[in-house]
Design a protein around this motif. Sequence first.
Motif, PDB file in Angstrom:
ATOM      1  N   HIS A  60     -63.842  11.136  -7.632  1.00  0.00           N
ATOM      2  CA  HIS A  60     -64.249  12.417  -8.048  1.00  0.00           C
ATOM      3  C   HIS A  60     -63.179  13.064  -8.649  1.00  0.00           C
ATOM      4  O   HIS A  60     -63.171  13.672  -9.675  1.00  0.00           O
ATOM      5  N   ASN A  61     -61.857  13.056  -8.029  1.00  0.00           N
ATOM      6  CA  ASN A  61     -60.789  13.880  -8.387  1.00  0.00           C
ATOM      7  C   ASN A  61     -60.257  13.086  -9.796  1.00  0.00           C
ATOM      8  O   ASN A  61     -59.640  13.729 -10.533  1.00  0.00           O
ATOM      9  N   LEU A  62     -60.314  11.933  -9.778  1.00  0.00           N
ATOM     10  CA  LEU A  62     -59.751  11.126 -11.028  1.00  0.00           C
ATOM     11  C   LEU A  62     -60.542  11.581 -12.074  1.00  0.00           C
ATOM     12  O   LEU A  62     -60.084  11.754 -13.183  1.00  0.00           O
ATOM     13  N   SER A  63     -62.092  11.554 -12.002  1.00  0.00           N
ATOM     14  CA  SER A  63     -62.844  12.098 -13.202  1.00  0.00           C
ATOM     15  C   SER A  63     -62.427  13.355 -13.563  1.00  0.00           C
ATOM     16  O   SER A  63     -62.342  13.845 -14.721  1.00  0.00           O
ATOM     17  N   ARG A  64     -62.074  14.341 -12.646  1.00  0.00           N
ATOM     18  CA  ARG A  64     -61.558  15.815 -12.920  1.00  0.00           C
ATOM     19  C   ARG A  64     -60.087  15.637 -13.644  1.00  0.00           C
ATOM     20  O   ARG A  64     -59.955  16.534 -14.801  1.00  0.00           O
ATOM     21  N   ALA A  65     -59.336  15.085 -13.287  1.00  0.00           N
ATOM     22  CA  ALA A  65     -58.109  14.870 -13.746  1.00  0.00           C
ATOM     23  C   ALA A  65     -58.089  14.234 -15.141  1.00  0.00           C
ATOM     24  O   ALA A  65     -57.102  14.664 -15.892  1.00  0.00           O
ATOM     25  N   LEU A  66     -58.934  13.448 -15.193  1.00  0.00           N
ATOM     26  CA  LEU A  66     -58.740  12.918 -16.476  1.00  0.00           C
ATOM     27  C   LEU A  66     -59.213  13.482 -17.884  1.00  0.00           C
ATOM     28  O   LEU A  66     -58.750  13.255 -18.888  1.00  0.00           O
ATOM     29  N   CYS A  67     -60.153  14.537 -17.667  1.00  0.00           N
ATOM     30  CA  CYS A  67     -60.461  15.330 -18.690  1.00  0.00           C
ATOM     31  C   CYS A  67     -59.516  16.016 -19.485  1.00  0.00           C
ATOM     32  O   CYS A  67     -59.336  15.986 -20.747  1.00  0.00           O
ATOM     33  N   LEU A  74     -48.689  12.521 -27.948  1.00  0.00           N
ATOM     34  CA  LEU A  74     -47.448  12.862 -27.846  1.00  0.00           C
ATOM     35  C   LEU A  74     -46.590  12.375 -28.727  1.00  0.00           C
ATOM     36  O   LEU A  74     -46.290  11.364 -29.189  1.00  0.00           O
ATOM     37  N   PRO A  75     -46.141  13.218 -29.637  1.00  0.00           N
ATOM     38  CA  PRO A  75     -45.443  13.083 -30.899  1.00  0.00           C
ATOM     39  C   PRO A  75     -44.003  12.595 -30.668  1.00  0.00           C
ATOM     40  O   PRO A  75     -43.443  12.872 -29.453  1.00  0.00           O
ATOM     41  N   PRO A  76     -43.047  12.124 -31.547  1.00  0.00           N
ATOM     42  CA  PRO A  76     -41.862  11.785 -31.212  1.00  0.00           C
ATOM     43  C   PRO A  76     -41.078  12.796 -30.633  1.00  0.00           C
ATOM     44  O   PRO A  76     -41.093  14.034 -31.161  1.00  0.00           O
ATOM     45  N   GLY A  77     -40.292  12.706 -29.676  1.00  0.00           N
ATOM     46  CA  GLY A  77     -39.313  13.677 -29.268  1.00  0.00           C
ATOM     47  C   GLY A  77     -40.027  14.477 -27.910  1.00  0.00           C
ATOM     48  O   GLY A  77     -39.283  15.560 -27.459  1.00  0.00           O
ATOM     49  N   ARG A  78     -41.356  14.472 -27.968  1.00  0.00           N
ATOM     50  CA  ARG A  78     -42.187  15.739 -27.135  1.00  0.00           C
ATOM     51  C   ARG A  78     -42.246  14.958 -25.691  1.00  0.00           C
ATOM     52  O   ARG A  78     -42.053  13.875 -25.558  1.00  0.00           O
ATOM     53  N   LEU A  79     -42.356  15.996 -24.615  1.00  0.00           N
ATOM     54  CA  LEU A  79     -42.433  15.717 -23.502  1.00  0.00           C
ATOM     55  C   LEU A  79     -43.866  15.715 -22.843  1.00  0.00           C
ATOM     56  O   LEU A  79     -44.656  16.581 -23.141  1.00  0.00           O
ATOM     57  N   PHE A  80     -44.337  14.464 -21.948  1.00  0.00           N
ATOM     58  CA  PHE A  80     -45.628  14.697 -21.334  1.00  0.00           C
ATOM     59  C   PHE A  80     -45.389  15.129 -19.867  1.00  0.00           C
ATOM     60  O   PHE A  80     -44.607  14.533 -19.232  1.00  0.00           O
ATOM     61  N   SER A  81     -46.169  15.950 -19.381  1.00  0.00           N
ATOM     62  CA  SER A  81     -45.983  16.516 -17.939  1.00  0.00           C
ATOM     63  C   SER A  81     -47.399  16.454 -17.245  1.00  0.00           C
ATOM     64  O   SER A  81     -48.382  17.159 -17.700  1.00  0.00           O
ATOM     65  N   PHE A  82     -47.281  15.747 -16.351  1.00  0.00           N
ATOM     66  CA  PHE A  82     -48.752  15.252 -15.447  1.00  0.00           C
ATOM     67  C   PHE A  82     -49.291  16.887 -15.037  1.00  0.00           C
ATOM     68  O   PHE A  82     -50.502  16.990 -15.370  1.00  0.00           O
ATOM     69  N   TRP A  83     -48.578  17.548 -14.320  1.00  0.00           N
ATOM     70  CA  TRP A  83     -49.229  18.818 -13.659  1.00  0.00           C
ATOM     71  C   TRP A  83     -49.232  19.912 -14.685  1.00  0.00           C
ATOM     72  O   TRP A  83     -50.142  20.613 -14.639  1.00  0.00           O
ATOM     73  N   ARG A  84     -48.556  19.818 -15.928  1.00  0.00           N
ATOM     74  CA  ARG A  84     -48.562  20.843 -16.766  1.00  0.00           C
ATOM     75  C   ARG A  84     -50.259  20.678 -17.439  1.00  0.00           C
ATOM     76  O   ARG A  84     -50.781  21.747 -17.629  1.00  0.00           O
ATOM     77  N   LEU A  85     -50.692  19.619 -17.493  1.00  0.00           N
ATOM     78  CA  LEU A  85     -51.735  19.165 -18.127  1.00  0.00           C
ATOM     79  C   LEU A  85     -53.007  19.333 -17.109  1.00  0.00           C
ATOM     80  O   LEU A  85     -54.106  19.842 -17.503  1.00  0.00           O
ATOM     81  N   VAL A  86     -52.836  18.681 -15.939  1.00  0.00           N
ATOM     82  CA  VAL A  86     -54.019  18.726 -14.971  1.00  0.00           C
ATOM     83  C   VAL A  86     -54.260  19.980 -14.368  1.00  0.00           C
ATOM     84  O   VAL A  86     -55.197  20.319 -14.003  1.00  0.00           O
ATOM     85  N   GLY A  87     -52.915  20.631 -14.081  1.00  0.00           N
ATOM     86  CA  GLY A  87     -53.133  21.797 -13.430  1.00  0.00           C
ATOM     87  C   GLY A  87     -53.250  21.603 -11.883  1.00  0.00           C
ATOM     88  O   GLY A  87     -53.214  20.569 -11.243  1.00  0.00           O
ATOM     89  N   SER A  88     -53.499  22.816 -11.023  1.00  0.00           N
ATOM     90  CA  SER A  88     -53.585  22.883  -9.796  1.00  0.00           C
ATOM     91  C   SER A  88     -54.814  21.960  -9.027  1.00  0.00           C
ATOM     92  O   SER A  88     -56.039  22.154  -9.763  1.00  0.00           O
TER      93      SER A  88
END
Length: 239
Positions: A60-67, A74-88
Motif C-alpha cells: 500500500h505504501n509503495l503504491s502511494r509513493a509511486l504516484c 530529470l534534465p541534465p544537471g538537475r537534482l532528484f530528491s526522494f522526499w521532495r517528491l514523495v512528501g511526508s
Amino acid sequence: MPAPVRVRLALTRRALRDVRTGARWSLVGPGSAAEVEGWPERLSMTQSLGRSAYLEGKRHNLSRALCPLQDVRLPPGRLFSFWRLVGSPSRGRGFVDGRNLVGGELIASEGGGLCQLSGLIHLLALRSGLEVVERHPHSVDLYTDETRFAPLGSDATVVYGYKDLRLRNVLPFPVALRFHLEADWLTGSLRAPAAMETFDVAFITRDEPEARYVTTWRQRPGASAPDLLGTSRYARPHR
C-alpha cells in the motif's frame, strides 16, 4: 523535544542548506507521462517484495509513493530528491504501518517499506551512471543470502526530514523514472530519448567480527578500471 517538532526542525535545516548551496533551484518536481511520451525504456530492474507480516502495508505504501515519482523527468544537471517528491509518509496523507528498521530493530511504523523503492532507484542510478549526491545505508544487515531481494550495498534508507536519496543527472540528455507494482514484484525503469550506457556495478563484502563492510565499484563500458564509489558499514544483527 516531541518527534514532530524534531522533524520540522530537521526539514528547516535542510531547506536552509539547500538555499545556501543553491540546490533548491536544481530540484525537480513531479512529472507527467506526456513529457516523456515516446522515450524508449533504456534500463529496467525488477525486485521481489519479499514476505513478511507487513507485506500488505508495504505494498500500500509503495503504491502511494509511486504516484508522485511516476514519469519524473530529470534534465541534465538537475537534482532528484526522494522526499521532495514523495512528501511526508503520514497517515493523514494515506500511508499506513509497514515494516521499518529503527535503531537496529524491525518495528511497524507509518510509511514502512519505502526503503525498497529508494534502494531500487539507487541501484538504477548506479547502473545508469547518474551521480549519487546523498545516500544512506541501513545500519544493520537483516537479510540472508536466501532472503535478500537486492545486493547488500545497493540499499538506500530514507527517513523523512533526516535521510534522503538525492541524484544528479550528469548525462548529456534527460532521463525519466517509471514504475510498475504487482502483487509480489516492483519494477523500476529509466527512459531516455538517447541511447544510454549501462555500467557494471560490483559490491565487494568484507566480514569483520562486529560488522560487514561493502565496497561499491562502478565501471563504465570500455574503461580500463572501475571507480570506487564508497564503503558501507552494516552491524551484525542479534539473532
